[in-house]
Structures are given as C-alpha cells and as structure tokens.
Design a protein around this motif. Structure first.
Motif, PDB file in Angstrom:
ATOM      1  N   ILE A 295       0.849  -1.191   0.000  1.00 11.98           N
ATOM      2  CA  ILE A 295       0.000   0.000   0.000  1.00 11.98           C
ATOM      3  C   ILE A 295       0.880   1.234   0.000  1.00 11.98           C
ATOM      4  O   ILE A 295       1.731   1.395   0.890  1.00 11.98           O
ATOM      5  CB  ILE A 295      -0.938   0.015   1.231  1.00 11.98           C
ATOM      6  CG1 ILE A 295      -1.895  -1.178   1.175  1.00 11.98           C
ATOM      7  CG2 ILE A 295      -1.715   1.318   1.298  1.00 11.98           C
ATOM      8  CD1 ILE A 295      -1.525  -2.323   2.048  1.00 11.98           C
ATOM      9  N   LYS A 296       0.698   2.094  -0.981  1.00 10.73           N
ATOM     10  CA  LYS A 296       1.443   3.357  -1.059  1.00 10.73           C
ATOM     11  C   LYS A 296       0.678   4.406  -0.260  1.00 10.73           C
ATOM     12  O   LYS A 296      -0.435   4.785  -0.612  1.00 10.73           O
ATOM     13  CB  LYS A 296       1.606   3.786  -2.511  1.00 10.73           C
ATOM     14  CG  LYS A 296       2.397   2.802  -3.359  1.00 10.73           C
ATOM     15  CD  LYS A 296       2.583   3.314  -4.773  1.00 10.73           C
ATOM     16  CE  LYS A 296       3.350   2.310  -5.624  1.00 10.73           C
ATOM     17  NZ  LYS A 296       4.710   2.062  -5.106  1.00 10.73           N
ATOM     18  N   THR A 297       1.270   4.893   0.821  1.00 10.86           N
ATOM     19  CA  THR A 297       0.569   5.800   1.733  1.00 10.86           C
ATOM     20  C   THR A 297       0.744   7.271   1.384  1.00 10.86           C
ATOM     21  O   THR A 297      -0.033   8.105   1.844  1.00 10.86           O
ATOM     22  CB  THR A 297       1.051   5.593   3.181  1.00 10.86           C
ATOM     23  OG1 THR A 297       2.425   6.019   3.289  1.00 10.86           O
ATOM     24  CG2 THR A 297       0.932   4.130   3.577  1.00 10.86           C
ATOM     25  N   GLY A 298       1.761   7.608   0.611  1.00 12.62           N
ATOM     26  CA  GLY A 298       2.018   9.005   0.305  1.00 12.62           C
ATOM     27  C   GLY A 298       2.833   9.724   1.359  1.00 12.62           C
ATOM     28  O   GLY A 298       3.194  10.891   1.177  1.00 12.62           O
ATOM     29  N   HIS A 299       3.129   9.051   2.476  1.00 12.32           N
ATOM     30  CA  HIS A 299       4.017   9.648   3.484  1.00 12.32           C
ATOM     31  C   HIS A 299       5.439   9.730   2.906  1.00 12.32           C
ATOM     32  O   HIS A 299       5.920   8.781   2.274  1.00 12.32           O
ATOM     33  CB  HIS A 299       4.059   8.807   4.748  1.00 12.32           C
ATOM     34  CG  HIS A 299       2.808   8.850   5.563  1.00 12.32           C
ATOM     35  ND1 HIS A 299       2.393   9.965   6.246  1.00 12.32           N
ATOM     36  CD2 HIS A 299       1.868   7.892   5.806  1.00 12.32           C
ATOM     37  CE1 HIS A 299       1.263   9.703   6.884  1.00 12.32           C
ATOM     38  NE2 HIS A 299       0.919   8.446   6.632  1.00 12.32           N
ATOM     39  N   THR A 300       6.108  10.861   3.139  1.00 14.03           N
ATOM     40  CA  THR A 300       7.506  10.972   2.716  1.00 14.03           C
ATOM     41  C   THR A 300       8.355   9.950   3.460  1.00 14.03           C
ATOM     42  O   THR A 300       9.176   9.244   2.882  1.00 14.03           O
ATOM     43  CB  THR A 300       8.032  12.386   2.996  1.00 14.03           C
ATOM     44  OG1 THR A 300       7.173  13.338   2.350  1.00 14.03           O
ATOM     45  CG2 THR A 300       9.450  12.545   2.467  1.00 14.03           C
ATOM     46  N   LYS A 323      -2.889   9.320   8.624  1.00 14.57           N
ATOM     47  CA  LYS A 323      -3.768   8.823   7.560  1.00 14.57           C
ATOM     48  C   LYS A 323      -4.335   7.456   7.920  1.00 14.57           C
ATOM     49  O   LYS A 323      -3.626   6.581   8.422  1.00 14.57           O
ATOM     50  CB  LYS A 323      -3.006   8.712   6.237  1.00 14.57           C
ATOM     51  CG  LYS A 323      -2.481  10.043   5.716  1.00 14.57           C
ATOM     52  CD  LYS A 323      -1.762   9.851   4.387  1.00 14.57           C
ATOM     53  CE  LYS A 323      -1.215  11.163   3.841  1.00 14.57           C
ATOM     54  NZ  LYS A 323      -0.553  10.979   2.524  1.00 14.57           N
ATOM     55  N   CYS A 324      -5.627   7.304   7.603  1.00 11.59           N
ATOM     56  CA  CYS A 324      -6.307   6.026   7.785  1.00 11.59           C
ATOM     57  C   CYS A 324      -6.601   5.430   6.412  1.00 11.59           C
ATOM     58  O   CYS A 324      -7.162   6.107   5.536  1.00 11.59           O
ATOM     59  CB  CYS A 324      -7.600   6.211   8.568  1.00 11.59           C
ATOM     60  SG  CYS A 324      -8.478   4.668   8.914  1.00 11.59           S
ATOM     61  N   GLY A 329      -6.040  -0.461   0.184  1.00  8.80           N
ATOM     62  CA  GLY A 329      -5.068   0.562  -0.189  1.00  8.80           C
ATOM     63  C   GLY A 329      -5.668   1.933  -0.424  1.00  8.80           C
ATOM     64  O   GLY A 329      -4.923   2.914  -0.590  1.00  8.80           O
ATOM     65  N   SER A 330      -6.987   2.057  -0.426  1.00  7.05           N
ATOM     66  CA  SER A 330      -7.616   3.366  -0.656  1.00  7.05           C
ATOM     67  C   SER A 330      -7.597   4.192   0.623  1.00  7.05           C
ATOM     68  O   SER A 330      -7.741   3.673   1.726  1.00  7.05           O
ATOM     69  CB  SER A 330      -9.054   3.177  -1.139  1.00  7.05           C
ATOM     70  OG  SER A 330      -9.818   2.452  -0.177  1.00  7.05           O
ATOM     71  N   LEU A 331      -7.417   5.509   0.474  1.00  3.22           N
ATOM     72  CA  LEU A 331      -7.356   6.414   1.615  1.00  3.22           C
ATOM     73  C   LEU A 331      -8.764   6.616   2.179  1.00  3.22           C
ATOM     74  O   LEU A 331      -9.692   6.986   1.465  1.00  3.22           O
ATOM     75  CB  LEU A 331      -6.762   7.751   1.191  1.00  3.22           C
ATOM     76  CG  LEU A 331      -6.644   8.819   2.286  1.00  3.22           C
ATOM     77  CD1 LEU A 331      -5.706   8.364   3.388  1.00  3.22           C
ATOM     78  CD2 LEU A 331      -6.164  10.147   1.682  1.00  3.22           C
ATOM     79  N   HIS A 332      -8.947   6.387   3.473  1.00  2.00           N
ATOM     80  CA  HIS A 332     -10.252   6.546   4.109  1.00  2.00           C
ATOM     81  C   HIS A 332     -10.395   7.906   4.775  1.00  2.00           C
ATOM     82  O   HIS A 332     -11.442   8.546   4.677  1.00  2.00           O
ATOM     83  CB  HIS A 332     -10.447   5.439   5.155  1.00  2.00           C
ATOM     84  CG  HIS A 332     -11.659   5.611   6.015  1.00  2.00           C
ATOM     85  ND1 HIS A 332     -12.936   5.432   5.535  1.00  2.00           N
ATOM     86  CD2 HIS A 332     -11.787   5.976   7.334  1.00  2.00           C
ATOM     87  CE1 HIS A 332     -13.806   5.666   6.497  1.00  2.00           C
ATOM     88  NE2 HIS A 332     -13.141   5.997   7.606  1.00  2.00           N
ATOM     89  N   GLN A 333      -9.326   8.367   5.442  1.00  4.26           N
ATOM     90  CA  GLN A 333      -9.428   9.606   6.208  1.00  4.26           C
ATOM     91  C   GLN A 333      -8.034  10.160   6.473  1.00  4.26           C
ATOM     92  O   GLN A 333      -7.072   9.399   6.635  1.00  4.26           O
ATOM     93  CB  GLN A 333     -10.150   9.340   7.541  1.00  4.26           C
ATOM     94  CG  GLN A 333     -10.330  10.553   8.426  1.00  4.26           C
ATOM     95  CD  GLN A 333     -10.950  10.189   9.770  1.00  4.26           C
ATOM     96  OE1 GLN A 333     -11.210   9.026  10.050  1.00  4.26           O
ATOM     97  NE2 GLN A 333     -11.205  11.177  10.602  1.00  4.26           N
ATOM     98  N   THR A 334      -7.923  11.473   6.537  1.00  2.00           N
ATOM     99  CA  THR A 334      -6.674  12.132   6.929  1.00  2.00           C
ATOM    100  C   THR A 334      -6.971  13.068   8.086  1.00  2.00           C
ATOM    101  O   THR A 334      -7.916  13.864   8.032  1.00  2.00           O
ATOM    102  CB  THR A 334      -6.062  12.926   5.772  1.00  2.00           C
ATOM    103  OG1 THR A 334      -5.752  12.032   4.700  1.00  2.00           O
ATOM    104  CG2 THR A 334      -4.776  13.619   6.224  1.00  2.00           C
ATOM    105  N   LYS A 335      -6.189  12.956   9.148  1.00  2.79           N
ATOM    106  CA  LYS A 335      -6.341  13.816  10.314  1.00  2.79           C
ATOM    107  C   LYS A 335      -5.036  14.575  10.524  1.00  2.79           C
ATOM    108  O   LYS A 335      -3.954  13.979  10.498  1.00  2.79           O
ATOM    109  CB  LYS A 335      -6.667  12.967  11.553  1.00  2.79           C
ATOM    110  CG  LYS A 335      -6.613  13.715  12.866  1.00  2.79           C
ATOM    111  CD  LYS A 335      -7.675  14.792  12.969  1.00  2.79           C
ATOM    112  CE  LYS A 335      -7.568  15.536  14.290  1.00  2.79           C
ATOM    113  NZ  LYS A 335      -8.538  16.642  14.385  1.00  2.79           N
ATOM    114  N   THR A 336      -5.117  15.889  10.706  1.00  8.07           N
ATOM    115  CA  THR A 336      -3.942  16.711  10.964  1.00  8.07           C
ATOM    116  C   THR A 336      -3.900  17.061  12.442  1.00  8.07           C
ATOM    117  O   THR A 336      -4.907  17.500  13.010  1.00  8.07           O
ATOM    118  CB  THR A 336      -3.976  17.999  10.128  1.00  8.07           C
ATOM    119  OG1 THR A 336      -4.068  17.660   8.748  1.00  8.07           O
ATOM    120  CG2 THR A 336      -2.714  18.821  10.364  1.00  8.07           C
TER     121      THR A 336
END
Length: 556
Positions: A295-300, A323-324, A329-336
C-alpha cells in the motif's frame, strides 16, 4: 493347626481363636463365632453392632457427642458451622430453629467426590506429573553432553580462526568439489531412473506394435494397458548451486563475527488448557511468508502503523498528517494534528479511539470519532513520552526517557493515575538503555511487556509485575551485515513476538520465551520500521523511506 504360626484359610473367632467366625462386631471390629457373641455383648450391649461376617465394616462410625455421651452425632448443624450434633442436641434450646443435615448424606456425597478425585489423580493428573518429571530427568541427563558440545564448538571455531587464509580457501574449494560431485550424483541418478522408464516405454511400444500386427488372439486378449503406470510422471528435480557469501571483517566486529553465547533462559510455560480440556489449535508458521499487498501511503517517511478494525489501519510519518487506509489501499481519512506536530507513535484504545504521542508537546492525545484532539496525559517533569501500548485491561503503557539521556523507563497509567514504574531489575540495574528514544512497546497475550530497545540492540521482556524475564539480542546468520537494531514490535494470537530489524532488512519472529523461530526476509523489505498484526495474524510493516506499508502472511 496353630493360627499364630500357620497361614489361615478361614477367618477364626478373635475371642476363642478356634471356631470359624460367623459374625462381626462393627463397633469393636472383632470376628465372632455364635457362642462368643453373648460374652462379647455382655458389658455394654447398646454400643455393640453385631452383623453377619460377610457384612462386616458396613456400619459407619459416627463421632461421639461431647455433651450427651455416649450418643452418636448423626447430624450436622448448618447454622453452627456444620458442627456434629446428636439427637439430644437437635432438641436442645441451643439449636432451636436451626437447620440440620444428615451426616450419612454428607458422608455419601463426600465419598463420591473422593472416588472421582481418586480417579482423576490416578488416571489424569499423576501421568501428567510423570511426564514432566521424565522430561526434567532427560534434560538433566543431557546437560553435560550439551555443554560439552558448546565448548567443543567454541574450541573448533578458535582453531579455524588461527589457520592460514590459504588453508581455509583450499578447504572451502575442496568442499565445493565434494558438493559438485554430490550435485552430479543426484542429477545422474535421476537421469538413470528416467532412462530406465524410457526404456520400458520403448519396449512396451515395440510389444504393442507386434500385437497390432499380429493376428493371434491370445496376445491381444491378454494385453494389459500400462498407460496409468506411465502417466504418473516422475517429479522434476532442481538442485540449486551453492553460494559463497563472504563475511565483512573489521576489528570492531571481530567478537560478533566469532560468535555469541545466548543468555541462559528459564521460564515457566503456562498450560494452554486444563487437563480435562483439549488443547486449543496453534497456527503454524508458513515455510515461506507471502507478500499479500503493498500500500502506497504518500508519506515521505513512514514510521508508525496500527490496526483499527477488520478493514482499516492508521499510519503516520515525519509530518503532521495521520492517515487512515482501507485494507485495499484506498485512503479513508486524513487527520492533521492540531498543534502541527509529528506523532511519535500511534495506538488504538479499547474503545477504538486513536491515541498518539506528540513530538513537541510531550503529551498523549486522543482523536475520538475523527474529531478534535483531546489531551489525556502530560509528560512528567524532565521525562519525554515516546511510545505507547494499550493493555488488555485498558491501561496505557508509555516508554519515556529522561533529558539527561542516561535513563529510560516504562510507566503504566490508568487514566491520569500512574500505577506502575518499570525501570530496574532485581539487582537495581537499568532494564533499558537511556541514550536513545526509539523504544517501541507492546503487551503479549500472557501479559508480558515487550520493549524493542534499539540502542541496547535487544528486545527486553518483563512480566506484568515488572520482573525481568529475558533479553533477545539477535540470531546468528551468515547474511547478517549490521548489528541487530530492533525498531517496531508486535505480538500475535499465538503469543509470538515480531520485531523489525531495520538495517538488516528483515523481521525476527520469536516465541513467548524469547527463542528465535525464523526470519521474514523474502518479501523485498526496504528498511522495515513500525509493525502491527491484524486480527488474522497478518503482518503490516512500514518501509520507512519509501512510504509503503506491506501486508505479509506468515502463518497458516
């Protein structure tokens, strides 16, 4: 015949010692003939119990009442702690309105319990203890031989290190030559077997051709097909060439290259079930772990992963985004994070809420239902909160280090209340290194507390009371190029411990006693860091520098 000096074939009267016993006094426990009964009961008739000889020892011996001598106590008073009472006691003012039970019924019930317990002890429990004792005896018997092998192996290693390099090379070349001959023999033997089968096939074809051309009835009628026999093709053999893996040698690594002695480990293994219950099933490890998904998360950079439920997991890295992802592998939620700080660690509490440690605020915060952060814990003065674990009882375990960088500890919290501090062993020596903040923590199914102490190059395990159990410092391997530096750590349903070996690009799997089981090193892991295990014992592992999470199946 003298009954005192000769074996008796019948029971004699204990009074006259000559006549055959026909009766028995169940009170006095003596054999009696008919003429002697009158003499025996002449003193205190009421106390005697004369029965047929074959019915002897059938009368119960009740306790005597200390208040109403010589009456028997045939009841127990439930209101007076089940003391024995006689008929006179039951009618007395002392026991007015009390509840009585018959001693005979209690006696019969207890007899049944004793009978059942006797059967269990003889048939179930005693054999188990015999097995344990036999196993210990075998261990003791093999003790000397085992240690002799250990010292012999060390001596042999020393001899090898003192040989000239060219001798070692020649020896290895000879070994390669021997392996080559074995390789050749294996292939040649298999080829000969194939050739024999081919010869049989050719002879069969020739015979079949002759039958086809022949007009004779008998050979045709007697023909038996061999198609099924020849259709069972032999297995194809693949022999892999050996490889030579040179060890990198420098003075600092000389001791570790020479070898290591694992510390003595002694632990009591809990029984998986009671004696009367069948053992629960155990999921065995796969011979070869399987990469299920990437799963590619997009985190650096990604350092933390924690399992949420059947379909989702949370991740975090160097930035403020948490990120959840769905398991597909699909992004469900992003919390900052509200403070914009990087989370040091993530964990799910017993209510499904996400907890994280703040890298700059030195706090533990909660994200409830994806809403704003809620502060649940402040750091102690001069102590920095690092990694988290929620226990089976709902407590929070936190690893932390002192700003003097020489002390570390584990603290257990219930809400805001500090319940336990784990820092030293029984000899007042530090359990954990103090100069590194990388100390991921987890609780095992047996309630052991497991810490991956990176700077100490060890996994350190204590029991739930904080008593030291064992320390794992890696497993020797010819492909090990770097010191063991554990990062993430997790446990599964079988109480196995999984920890990431960041620099050697693999995962170590241990049992609950700290014994090495196997590596996961075949899934093209790139700098594994944070790990967690889902409900089906699948491993999720962060590849910290490329931002990927890999899902790996490692057990059946």
């Amino acid at each position: 015949m003298d009954p005192c000096t000769s074996a008796q074939d019948v029971h004699r009267c204990d009074l006259c010692e000559t006549a055959i016993a026909q009766s028995y006094c169940d009170f006095c426990h003596v054999n009696l003939c008919k003429p002697c009964i009158g003499e025996h009961i002449s003193d205190e008739y009421e106390t005697h119990k004369i029965v047929r000889f074959q019915d002897r020892k059938s009368t119960l011996l009740y306790p005597k009442c200390i208040t109403h001598t010589p009456k028997n106590c045939e009841h127990q008073c439930k209101n007076c702690d089940n003391i024995f009472v006689c008929s006179s006691c039951t009618a007395s003012e002392q026991h007015r309105g009390h509840i009585f039970v018959e001693v005979l019924e209690v006696y019969k019930s207890k007899k049944e319990v004793i009978e059942k317990d006797t059967e269990n002890l003889q048939n179930l429990i005693t054999p188990k203890y015999d097995e344990i004792a036999l196993d210990l005896e075998k261990q003791l018997a093999s003790l000397e031989g085992g240690y002799e092998k250990l010292t012999s192996a060390m001596s042999k290693q020393g001899e090898q290190w003192h040989r000239e390099i060219d001798i070692v090379i020649n020896k290895m070349k000879t070994k390669i030559g021997e392996i080559k001959e074995k390789h050749r023999d294996i292939l040649q033997k298999h080829l000969e077997e194939i050739n024999q089968i081919q010869s049989l096939i050719n002879k069969t074809l020739l015979a079949m051709s002759e039958i086809k051309e022949s007009r004779e009835v008998t050979p045709t009628i007697e023909y038996s097909s061999k198609i099924s026999e020849f259709s069972k093709l032999p297995s194809q053999i693949k022999v892999t060439l050996p490889t030579f893996i040179p060890n990198l040698i420098d003075r600092e690594q000389l001791e570790s290259l020479y070898g290591q002695i694992t510390p003595l480990s002694s632990a009591t293994e809990e029984s998986l079930s009671s004696i009367n219950e069948p053992n629960t099933s155990v999921n065995e490890l796969l011979d070869e772990p399987e990469l299920v998904a990437t799963i590619k998360t997009g985190h650096t950079n990604i350092y933390n992963v924690t399992w949420l439920n059947e379909n989702k997991f949370w991740t975090s890295g160097l930035r403020k985004e948490i990120k959840c992802f769905n398991i597909d592998g699909s992004l469900h939620q992003t919390k900052t994070t509200t403070s914009g700080e990087q989370p040091r660690d993530l964990v799910i509490d017993s209510n499904g809420n996400l907890l994280y440690t703040g890298s700059t605020s030195n706090t533990v915060k909660k994200i409830k239902n994806g809403q704003a952060d809620e502060l649940i814990l402040f750091g102690l003065p001069r102590w920095v909160l690092v990694h988290l674990c929620v226990t089976s009882t709902g407590d929070l375990l936190v690893t932390m280090y002192n700003d003097d960088e020489i002390q570390s500890k584990v603290v257990r919290y219930s809400g805001f209340t500090e319940k336990q501090t784990i820092q030293f062993d029984d000899e007042s020596k530090p359990l954990y290194s103090g100069s590194d903040d990388l100390k991921y923590i987890t609780e095992n199914r047996n309630h052991d507390i497991c810490v991956a102490d990176c700077d100490a190059t060890a996994v350190v395990v204590v029991d739930q009371d904080g008593k030291f159990r064992w320390r794992y410092t890696g497993y020797p391997s010819v492909v090990t190029k770097h010191p063991f530096k554990p990062a993430g750590i997790a446990t599964d349903s079988q109480s196995r411990i999984l920890t990431s070996d960041h620099f050697n690009l693999r995962i170590h799997i241990l049992n609950k006693k700290g014994q090495f089981l196997r590596y996961i090193d075949n899934c093209d892991l790139k700098n594994p860091w944070g790990v967690c295990v889902d409900n089906n014992d699948n491993l999720l592992v962060c590849e910290c520098y490329n931002g990927n999470v890999k899902k790996i199946k490692y057990s059946k």
